[in-house]
Design an enzyme around this catalytic site. Sequence first.
Site, PDB file in Angstrom:
ATOM      1  N   GLU A 115     -24.472 -47.452   5.995  1.00  0.00           N
ATOM      2  CA  GLU A 115     -23.786 -47.372   7.296  1.00  0.00           C
ATOM      3  C   GLU A 115     -22.501 -48.181   7.325  1.00  0.00           C
ATOM      4  O   GLU A 115     -21.494 -47.727   7.850  1.00  0.00           O
ATOM      5  CB  GLU A 115     -24.715 -47.825   8.425  1.00  0.00           C
ATOM      6  CG  GLU A 115     -25.766 -46.805   8.792  1.00  0.00           C
ATOM      7  CD  GLU A 115     -25.202 -45.568   9.473  1.00  0.00           C
ATOM      8  OE1 GLU A 115     -24.087 -45.600  10.022  1.00  0.00           O
ATOM      9  OE2 GLU A 115     -25.900 -44.536   9.455  1.00  0.00           O
ATOM     10  N   ASN A 165     -24.594 -46.449  17.911  1.00  0.00           N
ATOM     11  CA  ASN A 165     -23.710 -45.584  18.682  1.00  0.00           C
ATOM     12  C   ASN A 165     -23.632 -45.966  20.158  1.00  0.00           C
ATOM     13  O   ASN A 165     -24.650 -46.224  20.807  1.00  0.00           O
ATOM     14  CB  ASN A 165     -24.170 -44.131  18.538  1.00  0.00           C
ATOM     15  CG  ASN A 165     -23.226 -43.167  19.191  1.00  0.00           C
ATOM     16  OD1 ASN A 165     -23.423 -42.795  20.339  1.00  0.00           O
ATOM     17  ND2 ASN A 165     -22.186 -42.767  18.472  1.00  0.00           N
ATOM     18  N   ASP A 183     -19.335 -46.224  16.869  1.00  0.00           N
ATOM     19  CA  ASP A 183     -20.469 -46.842  16.174  1.00  0.00           C
ATOM     20  C   ASP A 183     -20.089 -48.281  15.883  1.00  0.00           C
ATOM     21  O   ASP A 183     -18.968 -48.557  15.442  1.00  0.00           O
ATOM     22  CB  ASP A 183     -20.777 -46.117  14.864  1.00  0.00           C
ATOM     23  CG  ASP A 183     -21.218 -44.679  15.079  1.00  0.00           C
ATOM     24  OD1 ASP A 183     -21.789 -44.385  16.139  1.00  0.00           O
ATOM     25  OD2 ASP A 183     -20.994 -43.862  14.179  1.00  0.00           O
ATOM     26  N   SER A 240     -17.273 -41.279  21.149  1.00  0.00           N
ATOM     27  CA  SER A 240     -18.137 -42.463  21.119  1.00  0.00           C
ATOM     28  C   SER A 240     -17.773 -43.308  19.901  1.00  0.00           C
ATOM     29  O   SER A 240     -17.017 -42.873  19.029  1.00  0.00           O
ATOM     30  CB  SER A 240     -19.612 -42.052  21.059  1.00  0.00           C
ATOM     31  OG  SER A 240     -19.907 -41.420  19.820  1.00  0.00           O
TER      32      SER A 240
END
Length: 148
Positions: free
Chosen positions: A54, A78, A71, A69
């Site tokens: 990630e 999120n 992260d 949006s």
Amino acid sequence: MTRALFISLLSCFVAINQASLISRCDLAKVLYQEDLDKFEGYSLSDWLCLAFVESNFNISKVNENIDGSFDYGLFQINSHYWCNDHQSHSENICHVECQELLNPNLLSTIHCAKKIVTRVGGMKNWASWNTHCSGRPLSYWMTGCLLQ
């Protein structure tokens, strides 16, 4: 020429300085202390793999998605569902400000990640974990890490 080189080097240092990285073994120790080993059936290696795929262990990473949006942090949590970034509609299921997910102490991040994992799908809620970590041998993530 030297001025351009100096400006280029300076901007590299600024970019590096803005990243807040945690080492794999330091992260393993924090996750262990916060009882994530075997939490909902996931090993520390699962958590380390997730953090790597990630954010590459970057606590301060923020990524904008095509839907508007964002992260946030180590696990790229999120803003549409899990935290409030005051920029877009958020369900804020974790009841946390998104900026708090960038805090180096990781407590808000871990608390929210636990909430996400307890939902239907567990770690499959992270597409990258499903693609890169699920069903693979992951024990090497703990190689050389002492938890005590």
